[in-house]
Design a protein around this motif. Structure first.
Motif, PDB file in Angstrom:
ATOM      1  N   ASN A  66       0.808  -1.218   0.000  1.00  0.00           N
ATOM      2  CA  ASN A  66       0.000   0.000   0.000  1.00  0.00           C
ATOM      3  C   ASN A  66       0.844   1.273   0.000  1.00  0.00           C
ATOM      4  N   ASP A  75      -4.379   5.077   2.093  1.00  0.00           N
ATOM      5  CA  ASP A  75      -4.512   3.664   1.736  1.00  0.00           C
ATOM      6  C   ASP A  75      -3.586   2.793   2.575  1.00  0.00           C
ATOM      7  N   GLY A  79      -6.287   0.764   4.227  1.00  0.00           N
ATOM      8  CA  GLY A  79      -6.248  -0.543   3.567  1.00  0.00           C
ATOM      9  C   GLY A  79      -5.651  -1.620   4.456  1.00  0.00           C
ATOM     10  N   ASN A 107     -12.798  -5.640   3.326  1.00  0.00           N
ATOM     11  CA  ASN A 107     -12.198  -4.775   2.310  1.00  0.00           C
ATOM     12  C   ASN A 107     -13.229  -3.970   1.533  1.00  0.00           C
ATOM     13  N   ILE A 110     -13.073  -0.306   1.910  1.00  0.00           N
ATOM     14  CA  ILE A 110     -12.142   0.527   1.142  1.00  0.00           C
ATOM     15  C   ILE A 110     -12.942   1.456   0.230  1.00  0.00           C
TER      16      ILE A 110
END
Length: 161
Positions: A66, A75, A79, A107, A110
């Protein structure tokens, strides 16, 4: 000798898993980031279902991968946090298929990051990331790990001694 000492084997396996995750993510980098994404490297998270000692390498690999994200530090932290949550669920799952669904749900958040960065509508981002995770982990990963788990010799090698 201390029982809680970190072994050389653990450090090597952690570094190896992290490196493989990073390479697999960056090898298809345009597809690994963005509102339509499919990280093939996410298949590796199912290693945590076999042995939770893979978790540090998976988190480190996600964190490093990331760092190359076009979405920057957001991120890296957001993430990686989603991966940590998915790994927690995987290590507490009773079935392989149940374990494969944790990355899909975790996820999907995200999509919130993508929305906040102004890249795409919230629901669209969440759905497309979830679909990519489902294809990578719940389809490809599940099928692969189902076969791995049928092989006692391979399973013995994948578990830490």
């Amino acid at each position: 000798m201390e029982k809680n000492r970190i072994s050389t084997k653990f450090l090597v396996v952690t570094a190896l898993i992290a490196a493989v995750y990073v390479v697999m993510t960056l090898a298809i980098a345009p597809l690994s980031f963005g509102f339509i994404q499919m990280r093939i490297s996410e298949v590796l998270v199912l290693l945590a279902f076999i042995d939770r000692r893979y978790v540090p390498g998976l988190i480190l690999g996600c964190f490093i991968a990331n760092l190359f994200s076009p979405f920057g530090m957001m991120d890296v932290f957001f993430g990686t946090a989603c991966t940590v949550a998915a790994l927690w669920g995987i290590t507490h799952s009773k079935t392989l298929f149940g374990a494969s669904l944790w990355p899909v749900f975790c996820n999907a958040f995200i999509g919130v990051e993508l929305y906040l960065l102004g890249e795409c509508p919230l629901i669209f981002g969440m759905v497309t990331v979830a679909i990519g995770e489902f294809l990578a982990v719940s389809c490809v990963g599940y099928a692969l790990f189902r076969q791995i788990m049928k092989n006692p010799g391979l399973m013995a090698r994948l578990k830490f001694a």
